[in-house]
Design an enzyme around this catalytic site. Structure first.
Site, PDB file in Angstrom:
ATOM      1  CG  ASP A  60     -27.341 -24.501  59.853  1.00  0.00           C
ATOM      2  OD1 ASP A  60     -27.721 -25.450  60.570  1.00  0.00           O
ATOM      3  OD2 ASP A  60     -28.047 -24.008  58.965  1.00  0.00           O
ATOM      4  N   GLY A  61     -23.595 -22.634  61.944  1.00  0.00           N
ATOM      5  CA  GLY A  61     -22.173 -22.394  62.153  1.00  0.00           C
ATOM      6  C   GLY A  61     -21.644 -23.167  63.355  1.00  0.00           C
ATOM      7  NE  ARG A  65     -15.325 -22.757  66.816  1.00  0.00           N
ATOM      8  CZ  ARG A  65     -15.173 -21.860  67.775  1.00  0.00           C
ATOM      9  NH1 ARG A  65     -16.244 -21.360  68.357  1.00  0.00           N
ATOM     10  NH2 ARG A  65     -13.982 -21.478  68.146  1.00  0.00           N
ATOM     11  CG  ASN A 135     -22.046 -26.485  54.884  1.00  0.00           C
ATOM     12  OD1 ASN A 135     -22.839 -27.422  54.839  1.00  0.00           O
ATOM     13  ND2 ASN A 135     -22.366 -25.312  55.396  1.00  0.00           N
ATOM     14  NE  ARG A 146      -9.523  -6.094  41.206  1.00  0.00           N
ATOM     15  CZ  ARG A 146      -8.256  -5.693  41.076  1.00  0.00           C
ATOM     16  NH1 ARG A 146      -7.325  -6.563  40.745  1.00  0.00           N
ATOM     17  NH2 ARG A 146      -7.937  -4.431  41.283  1.00  0.00           N
ATOM     18  CG  ASP A 165     -16.312 -13.057  41.816  1.00  0.00           C
ATOM     19  OD1 ASP A 165     -15.658 -12.704  40.812  1.00  0.00           O
ATOM     20  OD2 ASP A 165     -17.210 -12.355  42.319  1.00  0.00           O
ATOM     21  CB  ALA A 200     -19.542 -14.273  40.184  1.00  0.00           C
TER      22      ALA A 200
END
Length: 286
Positions: A60-61, A65, A135, A146, A165, A200
């Site tokens: 899928d990458g 691309r 996506n 953080r 996050d 998160a």
């Protein structure tokens, strides 16, 4: 189809030999063809702009691309899977590409269109940086784990302040990617709606939101953030968002197009075969 390009996955060397085989086969059949193995978008743009089809080899990458490169020129992409999931690819077996390519050359296919989104970093009236995504657009802290604060507006009205996050703004295509991992819903790929999902979240809005078609999202990082905030499009860092900057997400003017050989209702079966690989269909319903 007169001109067909072949793009191997730059980081998957096994895809290089298949790309060359396809290139040679196309030329033997009298078609003009070009091939790239290790490539950047700038290198292939001129070739893509004059092509009728691009074949992308990888997972899928590789499809994401290739889609970003081909969308501005309305060039459809045919995917050959050499990855793990291959949601976007059409040919599942890299050793059995020839009969399926023959079907495409005979015109036995249909073209699926998928909405893209564009994220830009703006300072006042100036657009600093931007990028398209098939996506998702992700606004994330530069340090893993953080929490950052993100003032979020929908259609110019303040909606909420996320403490999370990251914030994932996804297309229907991206609803089965990072957004799904964060607890978002699955949207059928033909929808043009976009989806907001916090990653998160801590003591703030945690539910995903599906926006109406054509909605606009603006996000401003709070000045209290102690680490840089990044804008990421389909996993690629677009740039750093400074305090006072605004991230604007809109439906892109570009549309990704994919060559399909399966039935038009393939999506749900394809999805569930990956999510529930151990669930078998009862013989009496076959």
């Amino acid at each position: 189809m007169k001109i067909i390009g072949v793009l191997a996955h730059p980081l998957r060397e096994p895809s290089f030999s298949i790309a060359q085989q396809i290139h040679n086969t196309l030329q033997e059949r009298g078609l003009e063809s070009w091939v790239f193995t290790r490539w950047e978008a700038e290198e292939v743009t001129e070739h893509v702009s004059r092509s009728d089809l691009v074949i992308a080899i990888g997972g899928d990458g590789a499809m994401l691309r290739a889609a970003r490169v081909c969308a501005p020129y309305n060039v459809p992409v045919l995917g050959i899977n050499m990855g793990q999931l291959g949601f976007l690819t059409e040919i599942p077996d890299p050793d059995n590409w020839e009969p399926r390519l023959d079907a495409v050359l005979r015109g036995e296919y249909w073209i699926e269109s998928r909405t893209m989104i564009r994220g830009t970093i703006e300072r006042g009236d100036e657009v600093l940086l931007g990028g398209d995504a098939l996506n998702d657009i992700v606004i994330s802290g530069s340090t893993v784990g953080r929490t950052i604060q993100l003032e979020t507006y929908i259609d110019n009205d303040w909606t909420t302040t996320y403490y999370a996050d990251a914030l994932v703004i996804a297309t229907a295509t991206g609803s089965t990617a990072y957004a799904l991992a964060c607890g978002g819903p699955i949207l059928p790929p033909e929808l043009s709606n976009i989806l907001i999902v916090p990653a998160a979240p801590h003591l703030s809005m945690s539910r995903p939101i599906v926006l109406s078609e054509g909605a606009k999202v603006d996000v401003t990082p709070s000045a209290v953030n102690q680490r840089p905030v990044l804008l990421i499009a389909d996993g690629m860092v677009v740039g750093e968002v400074s305090a006072g900057d605004r991230v604007c997400i809109r439906v892109s003017d570009h549309i990704s197009r994919f060559i399909r050989l399966r039935e038009r209702n393939y999506f749900y079966r394809s999805l569930l075969d990956r999510l529930e690989p151990r669930v078998q269909r009862d013989e009496k319903y076959k």
